[in-house]
Design an enzyme around this catalytic site. Structure first.
Site, PDB file in Angstrom:
ATOM      1  N   ASP A  73       0.818  -1.217   0.000  1.00  0.00           N
ATOM      2  CA  ASP A  73       0.000   0.000   0.000  1.00  0.00           C
ATOM      3  C   ASP A  73       0.848   1.263   0.000  1.00  0.00           C
ATOM      4  OD1 ASP A  73      -2.264  -1.573   0.088  1.00  0.00           O
ATOM      5  OD2 ASP A  73      -2.571  -1.346   2.247  1.00  0.00           O
ATOM      6  N   GLU A 104       1.152  -1.195   5.467  1.00  0.00           N
ATOM      7  CA  GLU A 104      -0.211  -1.550   5.098  1.00  0.00           C
ATOM      8  C   GLU A 104      -1.108  -0.416   5.594  1.00  0.00           C
ATOM      9  OE1 GLU A 104      -3.146  -4.675   3.819  1.00  0.00           O
ATOM     10  OE2 GLU A 104      -1.173  -3.940   3.247  1.00  0.00           O
ATOM     11  N   LYS A 106      -5.026   0.740   6.231  1.00  0.00           N
ATOM     12  CA  LYS A 106      -6.408   0.274   6.358  1.00  0.00           C
ATOM     13  C   LYS A 106      -7.223   1.293   7.134  1.00  0.00           C
ATOM     14  CE  LYS A 106      -5.796  -3.748   4.375  1.00  0.00           C
ATOM     15  NZ  LYS A 106      -6.376  -3.988   3.039  1.00  0.00           N
TER      16      LYS A 106
END
Length: 240
Positions: A73, A104, A106
């Site tokens: 990401d 990452e 999120k």
């Protein structure tokens, strides 16, 4: 200068990130769209405030043997000394030698997403990195040993209660070395970092996005520069 406040400047940076992440959560119904928006918030933050020697993108990482990582990401990589940054149909492909850190991104942190972050960290760290001796006026310096690639997770919220308690730290500290997460932010609640003792320490409250940014810069400074890439190791693919 009268009327200026460093505290307000630093606090405002976090508030902008938290507001953007919250807006992404509320504005988009599709989980994939929310995810893309969250990634964009963090990529924009890091591209804006990290020194220009670093560049930040969503990307895959490749080594000179032709092995690829999972899609990452947020990749922080060198753009000053590293050639061979490829782009195909809007997707960046970055050589492993140039990577400083990966994250990452999120909307929330939970056991599943920590697992994703670990898997992606391992998929990058297992890649081979070349390193050549560096020429200078006095001859050649020894090839630099490839540094530890930082990894982490960046979120807005937490699925745990308390949001950053023992459940989270026990999980973070249970991973094998190749998939350990070094640093992370839960923008609504705090940030965490792995200490020299190998244990995860949590800093709750405050202005987590700004604190995370400053700690990340300090850890990038400790890494120094990336190793000198052996471009001939990649060039051999032209004749195979």
């Amino acid at each position: 200068m009268s009327g200026w406040s460093l505290h307000e400047l630093l606090a405002g940076l976090h508030d902008k990130v938290e507001q953007s992440l919250n807006q992404a959560r509320k504005s988009f119904a599709h989980s994939g769209t929310k995810g893309d928006a969250s990634e964009a918030v963090w990529v924009d933050l890091l591209n804006t405030y990290l020194p220009k020697r670093y560049q930040v993108d969503t990307a895959h990482v490749v080594d000179s043997h032709g092995s690829f990582s999972q899609q990452i990401d947020v990749v922080i990589y060198d753009r000053q000394y590293t050639p061979l940054i490829f782009e195909m149909h809007g997707i960046k492909i970055i050589p492993a030698e140039s990577v400083y850190a990966i994250f990452e991104a999120k909307q929330t942190i939970n056991a599943m997403y920590v697992g994703y972050a670990r898997d992606k960290a391992a998929s990058v760290r297992k890649l081979d990195r070349t390193s050549l001796a560096v020429p200078w006026l006095g001859g050649k310096a020894e090839a630099k040993k490839p540094h530890h690639i930082l990894s982490g997770i960046l979120t807005f919220e937490s699925d745990w209660s308390p949001p950053m308690g023992k459940t989270m730290t026990d999980l973070l500290d249970s991973a094998p070395d190749e998939s350990l997460l070094d640093i992370g932010c839960v923008a609504a609640h705090g940030w965490f970092g792995r200490g020299v003792d190998g244990q995860t320490a949590v800093t709750p409250g405050g202005k987590p996005a700004t604190a995370l940014l400053m700690e990340l810069i300090a850890r990038l400074q400790e890494i120094g520069t990336v190793p000198m890439i052996d471009v001939r190791a990649y060039a051999r693919w032209l004749i195979e």
